[in-house]
Design a protein around this motif. Structure first.
Motif, PDB file in Angstrom:
ATOM      1  N   GLY A  32       0.828  -1.193   0.000  1.00 18.52           N
ATOM      2  CA  GLY A  32       0.000   0.000   0.000  1.00 18.52           C
ATOM      3  C   GLY A  32       0.863   1.244   0.000  1.00 18.52           C
ATOM      4  O   GLY A  32       2.069   1.190  -0.243  1.00 18.52           O
ATOM      5  N   ARG A  33       0.230   2.372   0.292  1.00 20.44           N
ATOM      6  CA  ARG A  33       0.915   3.667   0.292  1.00 20.44           C
ATOM      7  C   ARG A  33       1.263   4.072   1.715  1.00 20.44           C
ATOM      8  O   ARG A  33       0.425   3.989   2.614  1.00 20.44           O
ATOM      9  CB  ARG A  33       0.022   4.725  -0.341  1.00 20.44           C
ATOM     10  CG  ARG A  33       0.705   6.091  -0.369  1.00 20.44           C
ATOM     11  CD  ARG A  33       0.154   6.976  -1.421  1.00 20.44           C
ATOM     12  NE  ARG A  33       0.485   6.383  -2.715  1.00 20.44           N
ATOM     13  CZ  ARG A  33      -0.019   6.813  -3.853  1.00 20.44           C
ATOM     14  NH1 ARG A  33      -0.866   7.798  -3.884  1.00 20.44           N
ATOM     15  NH2 ARG A  33       0.323   6.232  -4.985  1.00 20.44           N
ATOM     16  N   ILE A  34       2.483   4.512   1.913  1.00 19.90           N
ATOM     17  CA  ILE A  34       2.922   4.981   3.227  1.00 19.90           C
ATOM     18  C   ILE A  34       2.280   6.334   3.507  1.00 19.90           C
ATOM     19  O   ILE A  34       2.417   7.273   2.715  1.00 19.90           O
ATOM     20  CB  ILE A  34       4.454   5.080   3.290  1.00 19.90           C
ATOM     21  CG1 ILE A  34       5.072   3.694   3.092  1.00 19.90           C
ATOM     22  CG2 ILE A  34       4.910   5.698   4.622  1.00 19.90           C
ATOM     23  CD1 ILE A  34       6.576   3.693   2.936  1.00 19.90           C
ATOM     24  N   THR A  35       1.557   6.413   4.633  1.00 20.82           N
ATOM     25  CA  THR A  35       0.860   7.648   4.985  1.00 20.82           C
ATOM     26  C   THR A  35       1.477   8.350   6.188  1.00 20.82           C
ATOM     27  O   THR A  35       1.195   9.517   6.430  1.00 20.82           O
ATOM     28  CB  THR A  35      -0.634   7.389   5.270  1.00 20.82           C
ATOM     29  OG1 THR A  35      -0.739   6.432   6.322  1.00 20.82           O
ATOM     30  CG2 THR A  35      -1.341   6.892   4.027  1.00 20.82           C
ATOM     31  N   ASN A  36       2.323   7.641   6.944  1.00 23.32           N
ATOM     32  CA  ASN A  36       3.001   8.247   8.084  1.00 23.32           C
ATOM     33  C   ASN A  36       4.258   7.447   8.376  1.00 23.32           C
ATOM     34  O   ASN A  36       4.348   6.268   8.075  1.00 23.32           O
ATOM     35  CB  ASN A  36       2.096   8.295   9.310  1.00 23.32           C
ATOM     36  CG  ASN A  36       2.631   9.215  10.393  1.00 23.32           C
ATOM     37  OD1 ASN A  36       3.367  10.170  10.112  1.00 23.32           O
ATOM     38  ND2 ASN A  36       2.270   8.942  11.625  1.00 23.32           N
ATOM     39  N   GLU A  37       5.217   8.135   9.004  1.00 23.91           N
ATOM     40  CA  GLU A  37       6.473   7.480   9.347  1.00 23.91           C
ATOM     41  C   GLU A  37       6.952   8.015  10.686  1.00 23.91           C
ATOM     42  O   GLU A  37       6.937   9.220  10.932  1.00 23.91           O
ATOM     43  CB  GLU A  37       7.513   7.793   8.271  1.00 23.91           C
ATOM     44  CG  GLU A  37       8.875   7.246   8.577  1.00 23.91           C
ATOM     45  CD  GLU A  37       9.921   7.608   7.551  1.00 23.91           C
ATOM     46  OE1 GLU A  37      11.053   7.127   7.709  1.00 23.91           O
ATOM     47  OE2 GLU A  37       9.630   8.377   6.611  1.00 23.91           O
ATOM     48  N   THR A  38       7.346   7.102  11.560  1.00 19.47           N
ATOM     49  CA  THR A  38       8.022   7.467  12.803  1.00 19.47           C
ATOM     50  C   THR A  38       9.399   6.827  12.771  1.00 19.47           C
ATOM     51  O   THR A  38       9.782   6.197  11.783  1.00 19.47           O
ATOM     52  CB  THR A  38       7.248   6.994  14.048  1.00 19.47           C
ATOM     53  OG1 THR A  38       7.254   5.567  14.081  1.00 19.47           O
ATOM     54  CG2 THR A  38       5.812   7.508  14.052  1.00 19.47           C
ATOM     55  N   LYS A  39      10.138   6.951  13.861  1.00 18.30           N
ATOM     56  CA  LYS A  39      11.477   6.375  13.920  1.00 18.30           C
ATOM     57  C   LYS A  39      11.470   4.884  13.608  1.00 18.30           C
ATOM     58  O   LYS A  39      12.343   4.384  12.898  1.00 18.30           O
ATOM     59  CB  LYS A  39      12.064   6.607  15.308  1.00 18.30           C
ATOM     60  CG  LYS A  39      13.422   6.014  15.509  1.00 18.30           C
ATOM     61  CD  LYS A  39      13.918   6.270  16.921  1.00 18.30           C
ATOM     62  CE  LYS A  39      15.253   5.590  17.142  1.00 18.30           C
ATOM     63  NZ  LYS A  39      15.743   5.775  18.494  1.00 18.30           N
ATOM     64  N   SER A  40      10.477   4.177  14.113  1.00 16.25           N
ATOM     65  CA  SER A  40      10.512   2.723  13.979  1.00 16.25           C
ATOM     66  C   SER A  40       9.331   2.123  13.220  1.00 16.25           C
ATOM     67  O   SER A  40       9.299   0.914  13.016  1.00 16.25           O
ATOM     68  CB  SER A  40      10.580   2.083  15.364  1.00 16.25           C
ATOM     69  OG  SER A  40       9.476   2.478  16.131  1.00 16.25           O
ATOM     70  N   MET A  41       8.385   2.936  12.770  1.00 21.71           N
ATOM     71  CA  MET A  41       7.167   2.402  12.144  1.00 21.71           C
ATOM     72  C   MET A  41       6.808   3.149  10.861  1.00 21.71           C
ATOM     73  O   MET A  41       7.068   4.334  10.721  1.00 21.71           O
ATOM     74  CB  MET A  41       5.973   2.553  13.097  1.00 21.71           C
ATOM     75  CG  MET A  41       6.144   1.952  14.466  1.00 21.71           C
ATOM     76  SD  MET A  41       5.980   0.184  14.493  1.00 21.71           S
ATOM     77  CE  MET A  41       4.241  -0.010  14.476  1.00 21.71           C
TER      78      MET A  41
END
Length: 88
Positions: A32-41
């Motif tokens: 799918g499409r990446i909608t958010n990113e954090t350090k580990s997720m």
């Protein structure tokens, strides 16, 4: 511009991805499409809704300029501004 050579130094939000290898066999093939990113997720918008998936336990496939690029999660398990700012 994102290329196969510099993808790990770029923002991933908005890119389509697929998990091609994982310590959790149930998520292999998730895409799918990446909608958010954090350090580990990554949060990925899939056909079955949004899923939050750990970066480091997976290998991710991205299609960049018509080429499939495989990125090991351990290489991108940092805050996006740490990767982008050259402190990766």
């Amino acid at each position: 511009m994102i290329t196969a050579d510099n993808i790990t130094s770029h923002e991933f939000i908005g890119l389509d991805t697929e998990i091609i290898q994982s310590t959790n066999s149930q998520v292999v093939g998730l895409n799918g499409r990446i909608t958010n990113e954090t350090k580990s997720m990554f949060t990925i918008n899939t056909e079955n809704g949004s899923k939050s998936i750990a970066k480091s336990t997976n290998s991710w496939k991205f299609s960049i300029q018509g080429k499939d690029v495989i990125v090991k999660g351990t290489k991108i398990a940092k805050r996006s501004f740490d990767r982008i700012g050259g402190r990766a």
